[in-house]
Design a protein around this motif. Structure first.
Motif, PDB file in Angstrom:
ATOM      1  N   PHE A  77       0.843  -1.184   0.000  1.00  0.00           N
ATOM      2  CA  PHE A  77       0.000   0.000   0.000  1.00  0.00           C
ATOM      3  C   PHE A  77       0.883   1.240   0.000  1.00  0.00           C
ATOM      4  O   PHE A  77       1.902   1.282   0.692  1.00  0.00           O
ATOM      5  N   ILE A  78       0.490   2.239  -0.778  1.00  0.00           N
ATOM      6  CA  ILE A  78       1.286   3.455  -0.934  1.00  0.00           C
ATOM      7  C   ILE A  78       0.750   4.550  -0.018  1.00  0.00           C
ATOM      8  O   ILE A  78      -0.448   4.808   0.020  1.00  0.00           O
ATOM      9  N   VAL A  79       1.668   5.176   0.716  1.00  0.00           N
ATOM     10  CA  VAL A  79       1.350   6.321   1.558  1.00  0.00           C
ATOM     11  C   VAL A  79       2.235   7.473   1.086  1.00  0.00           C
ATOM     12  O   VAL A  79       3.461   7.360   1.103  1.00  0.00           O
ATOM     13  N   ASP A 100      -6.451   4.164   7.773  1.00  0.00           N
ATOM     14  CA  ASP A 100      -7.106   4.998   6.760  1.00  0.00           C
ATOM     15  C   ASP A 100      -6.797   4.510   5.347  1.00  0.00           C
ATOM     16  O   ASP A 100      -7.675   4.457   4.492  1.00  0.00           O
ATOM     17  N   VAL A 101      -5.538   4.151   5.086  1.00  0.00           N
ATOM     18  CA  VAL A 101      -5.147   3.652   3.760  1.00  0.00           C
ATOM     19  C   VAL A 101      -5.854   2.336   3.460  1.00  0.00           C
ATOM     20  O   VAL A 101      -6.368   2.130   2.358  1.00  0.00           O
ATOM     21  N   LEU A 102      -5.903   1.441   4.446  1.00  0.00           N
ATOM     22  CA  LEU A 102      -6.592   0.159   4.252  1.00  0.00           C
ATOM     23  C   LEU A 102      -8.091   0.376   4.077  1.00  0.00           C
ATOM     24  O   LEU A 102      -8.729  -0.309   3.271  1.00  0.00           O
ATOM     25  N   GLY A 103      -8.665   1.326   4.804  1.00  0.00           N
ATOM     26  CA  GLY A 103     -10.085   1.643   4.677  1.00  0.00           C
ATOM     27  C   GLY A 103     -10.411   2.175   3.285  1.00  0.00           C
ATOM     28  O   GLY A 103     -11.471   1.872   2.726  1.00  0.00           O
ATOM     29  N   ALA A 104      -9.513   2.975   2.708  1.00  0.00           N
ATOM     30  CA  ALA A 104      -9.721   3.495   1.357  1.00  0.00           C
ATOM     31  C   ALA A 104      -9.713   2.368   0.322  1.00  0.00           C
ATOM     32  O   ALA A 104     -10.347   2.477  -0.729  1.00  0.00           O
ATOM     33  N   GLY A 106     -10.943  -0.566   1.014  1.00  0.00           N
ATOM     34  CA  GLY A 106     -12.109  -1.391   1.297  1.00  0.00           C
ATOM     35  C   GLY A 106     -11.931  -2.415   2.405  1.00  0.00           C
ATOM     36  O   GLY A 106     -12.773  -3.289   2.583  1.00  0.00           O
ATOM     37  N   PHE A 107     -10.862  -2.313   3.171  1.00  0.00           N
ATOM     38  CA  PHE A 107     -10.613  -3.248   4.270  1.00  0.00           C
ATOM     39  C   PHE A 107     -10.955  -2.566   5.588  1.00  0.00           C
ATOM     40  O   PHE A 107     -10.498  -1.463   5.862  1.00  0.00           O
ATOM     41  N   ASN A 108     -11.750  -3.243   6.413  1.00  0.00           N
ATOM     42  CA  ASN A 108     -12.162  -2.698   7.698  1.00  0.00           C
ATOM     43  C   ASN A 108     -11.265  -3.273   8.790  1.00  0.00           C
ATOM     44  O   ASN A 108     -11.531  -4.340   9.332  1.00  0.00           O
ATOM     45  N   ILE A 109     -10.182  -2.554   9.100  1.00  0.00           N
ATOM     46  CA  ILE A 109      -9.208  -2.988  10.094  1.00  0.00           C
ATOM     47  C   ILE A 109      -9.208  -1.961  11.221  1.00  0.00           C
ATOM     48  O   ILE A 109      -9.223  -0.756  10.971  1.00  0.00           O
ATOM     49  N   GLY A 110      -9.170  -2.429  12.464  1.00  0.00           N
ATOM     50  CA  GLY A 110      -9.124  -1.530  13.614  1.00  0.00           C
ATOM     51  C   GLY A 110      -7.711  -1.094  13.926  1.00  0.00           C
ATOM     52  O   GLY A 110      -6.738  -1.788  13.599  1.00  0.00           O
ATOM     53  N   ARG A 111      -7.584   0.057  14.566  1.00  0.00           N
ATOM     54  CA  ARG A 111      -6.256   0.584  14.897  1.00  0.00           C
ATOM     55  C   ARG A 111      -5.514  -0.339  15.857  1.00  0.00           C
ATOM     56  O   ARG A 111      -4.296  -0.463  15.794  1.00  0.00           O
ATOM     57  N   ASN A 112      -6.250  -1.019  16.728  1.00  0.00           N
ATOM     58  CA  ASN A 112      -5.607  -1.932  17.680  1.00  0.00           C
ATOM     59  C   ASN A 112      -5.107  -3.210  17.007  1.00  0.00           C
ATOM     60  O   ASN A 112      -4.366  -3.975  17.606  1.00  0.00           O
ATOM     61  N   GLN A 113      -5.482  -3.442  15.756  1.00  0.00           N
ATOM     62  CA  GLN A 113      -5.022  -4.626  15.032  1.00  0.00           C
ATOM     63  C   GLN A 113      -3.703  -4.384  14.306  1.00  0.00           C
ATOM     64  O   GLN A 113      -3.094  -5.320  13.820  1.00  0.00           O
TER      65      GLN A 113
END
Length: 191
Positions: A77-79, A100-104, A106-113
């Protein structure tokens, strides 16, 4: 405090085990998040009655995490961030930026993960571990660059922080005498 674990907790134990933990950890983390119950006779009976349901829910979460891991595993993933010529970022890339990058995408990942001990402070390719479930963890690559073009060049293996990348100079061709010549005449003029 003695607690009965309702799910597997890393570095603590498996579902159904009775473990001793510090009071604050139990009161502030395990009990409010529904990861454990206080170890007493009533809760032991309750756990045994709900054991099949808890195991089925845990298996369902694990299978969901594995399907996400199959699609995410090995991806890059590019930041894009502002950085100096040496590759030092003016800010940093933290766990919330990765979420935020993963959410963009389409992946729903929590910050604690997101397992990121220290924020990323330099451009380059960085491996980040994601804990999708207590038994499922994957590694993704975060490509931090100043632009999308630089990210592509980095992905191909080019170094963007060397003298060649910054100044267009071949580092191997440079010699010490190119920088300092003690025999050169100085006419006293700065220009």
């Amino acid at each position: 405090m003695q607690v009965i674990l309702l799910e597997r907790v890393a570095k603590l134990g498996q579902m159904g085990e009775t473990v001793k933990v510090r009071d604050g950890f139990a009161r502030n983390y395990l009990l409010p998040l529904g990861k454990a119950l206080r170890a007493n006779e009533a809760n032991k009976k309750r756990f045994e009655a709900e054991r099949a349901t808890l195991e089925a829910r845990n298996l369902e979460r694990k299978s969901e995490a594995q399907t996400v891991a199959e699609t995410l595993g090995g991806k890059s993933f590019i930041v894009v961030r502002s950085a100096g010529e040496t590759g030092q970022l003016y800010g940093s890339v933290a766990a919330r930026d990765i979420v935020d990058v993963l959410g963009a995408e389409g992946f729903n990942i929590g910050r604690n993960q997101v397992d990121l001990n220290n924020p990323i402070k330099t451009i380059g390719l960085h491996d980040v571990v994601l804990h999708l479930h207590a038994e499922v963890e994957i590694k993704i690559q975060i490509n931090v660059a100043r632009s999308a073009d630089e990210a592509e060049r980095q992905q191909k293996g080019e170094s963007l922080t060397s003298a060649d990348a910054i100044y267009g100079v071949d580092e191997d061709a440079l010699k010490p005498e190119d920088f300092f010549n003690p025999e050169a005449e100085f006419d006293g003029d700065d220009e």
